[in-house]
Write an enzyme that holds these catalytic residues in place. Structure first.
Site, mmCIF file in Angstrom:
data_model
loop_
_atom_site.group_PDB
_atom_site.id
_atom_site.type_symbol
_atom_site.label_atom_id
_atom_site.label_comp_id
_atom_site.label_asym_id
_atom_site.label_seq_id
_atom_site.Cartn_x
_atom_site.Cartn_y
_atom_site.Cartn_z
ATOM 1 N N ALA A 51 0.855 -1.184 0.000
ATOM 2 C CA ALA A 51 0.000 0.000 0.000
ATOM 3 C C ALA A 51 0.891 1.233 0.000
ATOM 4 C CB ALA A 51 -0.885 -0.014 1.232
ATOM 5 N N GLY A 86 0.908 -5.183 0.945
ATOM 6 C CA GLY A 86 -0.274 -5.311 0.098
ATOM 7 C C GLY A 86 0.046 -5.895 -1.268
ATOM 8 N N GLU A 110 4.982 -5.189 7.238
ATOM 9 C CA GLU A 110 4.178 -4.179 7.940
ATOM 10 C C GLU A 110 4.654 -3.944 9.366
ATOM 11 O OE1 GLU A 110 2.995 -6.608 6.049
ATOM 12 O OE2 GLU A 110 1.333 -5.904 4.807
ATOM 13 N N GLU A 168 0.001 -9.504 -0.684
ATOM 14 C CA GLU A 168 -1.407 -9.864 -0.465
ATOM 15 C C GLU A 168 -2.182 -9.873 -1.779
ATOM 16 O OE1 GLU A 168 -2.278 -8.366 4.038
ATOM 17 O OE2 GLU A 168 -1.910 -6.801 2.567
HETATM 18 N N1 DAK Z 1 4.605 3.298 -0.515
HETATM 19 C C1 DAK Z 1 4.994 4.487 -1.051
HETATM 20 N N2 DAK Z 1 6.151 4.643 -1.725
HETATM 21 C C2 DAK Z 1 6.964 3.579 -1.812
HETATM 22 C C3 DAK Z 1 6.621 2.317 -1.271
HETATM 23 C C4 DAK Z 1 5.369 2.207 -0.594
HETATM 24 N N3 DAK Z 1 4.911 1.038 -0.090
HETATM 25 N N4 DAK Z 1 7.655 1.467 -1.529
HETATM 26 C C5 DAK Z 1 8.569 2.158 -2.223
HETATM 27 N N5 DAK Z 1 8.169 3.424 -2.400
HETATM 28 C C6 DAK Z 1 8.871 4.518 -3.086
HETATM 29 C C7 DAK Z 1 9.980 5.086 -2.213
HETATM 30 O O1 DAK Z 1 9.463 6.032 -1.315
HETATM 31 C C8 DAK Z 1 10.881 5.677 -3.267
HETATM 32 O O2 DAK Z 1 10.318 6.891 -3.695
HETATM 33 P P1 DAK Z 1 11.230 8.234 -3.823
HETATM 34 O O3 DAK Z 1 11.888 8.418 -2.493
HETATM 35 O O4 DAK Z 1 12.200 7.880 -4.922
HETATM 36 O O5 DAK Z 1 10.249 9.301 -4.194
HETATM 37 C C9 DAK Z 1 10.774 4.695 -4.427
HETATM 38 O O6 DAK Z 1 9.538 4.002 -4.222
HETATM 39 C C10 DAK Z 1 11.895 3.674 -4.435
HETATM 40 O O7 DAK Z 1 12.022 3.111 -3.142
HETATM 41 P P2 DAK Z 1 13.423 2.957 -2.410
HETATM 42 O O8 DAK Z 1 14.278 4.133 -2.657
HETATM 43 O O9 DAK Z 1 13.141 2.580 -0.997
HETATM 44 O O10 DAK Z 1 14.048 1.724 -3.220
HETATM 45 P P3 DAK Z 1 14.943 0.512 -2.679
HETATM 46 O O11 DAK Z 1 15.363 -0.239 -3.887
HETATM 47 O O12 DAK Z 1 16.014 1.006 -1.743
HETATM 48 O O13 DAK Z 1 13.944 -0.409 -1.804
HETATM 49 C C11 DAK Z 1 11.878 -1.551 -1.316
HETATM 50 C C12 DAK Z 1 12.835 -1.010 -2.397
HETATM 51 C C13 DAK Z 1 10.619 -2.022 -2.020
HETATM 52 C C14 DAK Z 1 12.536 -2.718 -0.584
HETATM 53 C C15 DAK Z 1 11.588 -0.395 -0.298
HETATM 54 O O14 DAK Z 1 11.119 0.739 -1.032
HETATM 55 C C16 DAK Z 1 10.569 -0.758 0.731
HETATM 56 O O15 DAK Z 1 10.864 -1.408 1.729
HETATM 57 N N6 DAK Z 1 9.313 -0.279 0.532
HETATM 58 C C17 DAK Z 1 8.258 -0.390 1.516
HETATM 59 C C18 DAK Z 1 7.736 -1.794 1.582
HETATM 60 C C19 DAK Z 1 6.668 -1.913 2.651
HETATM 61 O O16 DAK Z 1 6.839 -1.594 3.815
HETATM 62 N N7 DAK Z 1 5.481 -2.377 2.219
HETATM 63 C C20 DAK Z 1 4.325 -2.533 3.108
HETATM 64 C C21 DAK Z 1 3.490 -1.282 3.031
HETATM 65 S S1 DAK Z 1 2.109 -1.383 4.158
HETATM 66 C C22 DAK Z 1 -5.452 -2.178 4.483
HETATM 67 C C23 DAK Z 1 -4.968 -3.457 4.332
HETATM 68 C C24 DAK Z 1 -3.653 -3.638 3.931
HETATM 69 C C25 DAK Z 1 -2.818 -2.564 3.717
HETATM 70 C C26 DAK Z 1 -3.331 -1.292 3.848
HETATM 71 C C27 DAK Z 1 -4.641 -1.095 4.244
HETATM 72 N N8 DAK Z 1 -6.825 -1.966 4.943
HETATM 73 C C28 DAK Z 1 -7.550 -3.105 5.455
HETATM 74 C C29 DAK Z 1 -7.420 -0.691 4.896
HETATM 75 C C30 DAK Z 1 -1.435 -2.788 3.307
HETATM 76 C C31 DAK Z 1 -0.421 -2.174 3.897
HETATM 77 C C32 DAK Z 1 0.924 -2.217 3.316
HETATM 78 O O17 DAK Z 1 1.164 -2.783 2.274
#
Ligand code: DAK
Length: 258
Positions: free
Chosen positions: A66, A109, A132, A112
């Site tokens: 997400a 997500g 998460e 998921e």
């Molecule tokens: N959201 C927003 N931007 C993201 C992102 C994300 N999840 N993942 C990556 N980006 C963006 C980064 O901010 C960066 O943008 P800029 O800074 O260049 O503007 C760009 O993508 C590249 O990322 P990195 O610079 O970090 O690149 P790396 O190669 O170093 O790392 C990575 C890639 C994918 C390992 C890293 O970006 C990372 O760890 N990303 C976050 C992964 C994460 O934590 N995902 C879980 C998110 S929480 C719901 C149910 C479910 C959900 C929500 C609601 N309801 C029931 C309502 C789900 C929640 C989630 O998924």
């Protein structure tokens, strides 16, 4: 179909392909993308010319989860009223089989989303995780449920509690993905699998998908009953008559979807 965050193509007869297309944000799933995705699934599901749907990202990332920027300041009620999880319910309602073709990151997500599809074809570079916990939350769209059913409690606990990430090979070994292919060919493999499924008797495919999914939702007795009733039902279709006649006449069947 014109969208801003996804691309929809029909690259092979009978197959609809959806590409997540926010590469600079690592295909982070924001509201706009989710709403487009939902629409595309609905359109392809309604299209009689489509027998199977493939969803993919790009070679480096399927989806990084997400959109954290969009979520960071939200309150509980706002999260509840946003339709994030509605997409997952709508995917669950899609009658056609869906294959996720995953390369690179499938996180949060994104993982998921892949798991809510019926099958996953992974590239050798695919990485699956539920990170998460690093954000102070837990998975909210099936990550504790579908993942545990797929890989078992031990591995799911490590992934959800301690951000263990699975390589493509591990995901295959643990039963999360159907097959692993080189980065150069994973999408072609997914499309070929989709083409093959799309060439089969449509009503039987639909009921087969429903029946297998019921195995995760119903007690065994009810699941067997569901399966049996649908088995009998298929004898009311022209395709059953055609399929069995074609076998006896030693020729390929011509399916009508009736
Ligand atoms: N959201 C927003 N931007 C993201 C992102 C994300 N999840 N993942 C990556 N980006 C963006 C980064 O901010 C960066 O943008 P800029 O800074 O260049 O503007 C760009 O993508 C590249 O990322 P990195 O610079 O970090 O690149 P790396 O190669 O170093 O790392 C990575 C890639 C994918 C390992 C890293 O970006 C990372 O760890 N990303 C976050 C992964 C994460 O934590 N995902 C879980 C998110 S929480 C719901 C149910 C479910 C959900 C929500 C609601 N309801 C029931 C309502 C789900 C929640 C989630 O998924």
């Amino acid at each position: 179909m014109e969208y801003e965050n996804i691309l929809v193509e029909r690259p092979v007869e009978g197959v609809g392909l959806i590409r997540l297309n926010r590469p600079r944000q690592f295909n982070a799933l924001n509201s706009a993308l989710l709403s487009e995705l939902s629409d595309a699934f609905e359109v392809l599901d309604r299209d009689d010319a489509i027998g199977c749907i493939v969803i993919t990202g790009n070679d480096k990332v399927f989806a990084a989860g997400a959109d954290i920027k969009e979520m960071a300041d939200a309150g509980a009620v706002e999260m509840l009223t946003r339709d994030f999880v509605g997409l997952f319910d709508r995917i669950r309602a899609v009658r056609k089989p869906i294959i996720a073709a995953v390369s690179g990151w499938a996180l949060g997500g994104g993982c998921e989303l892949a798991m809510s599809c019926d099958m996953i074809v992974a590239s050798e570079s695919a990485r699956f995780g539920q990170p998460e916990i690093n954000l102070g939350v837990i998975p909210g769209a099936g990550g504790t449920q579908r993942l545990t059913r797929a890989v078992g409690k031990a591995i799911a606990m490590e992934m959800v509690l301690n951000d263990r990430r699975l390589s493509a090979q591990e995901a295959y070994d643990f039963g999360l993905v159907n097959r692993v292919a080189p980065v150069e060919s994973y999408l072609d493999e997914a499309l070929e699998l989709a083409r093959s499924i799309a060439s089969r008797a449509p009503i039987a495919v639909r009921l087969a998908k429903e029946a297998v999914n019921k195995a995760f939702e119903l007690p065994l007795g009810e699941g067997l009953e569901f399966e049996r009733r649908n088995f009998y039902f298929l004898f009311a279709t022209e395709d059953q008559k055609e399929g069995m006649k074609a076998f006896l006449e030693k020729r390929p069947p011509e399916w009508k979807g009736r």
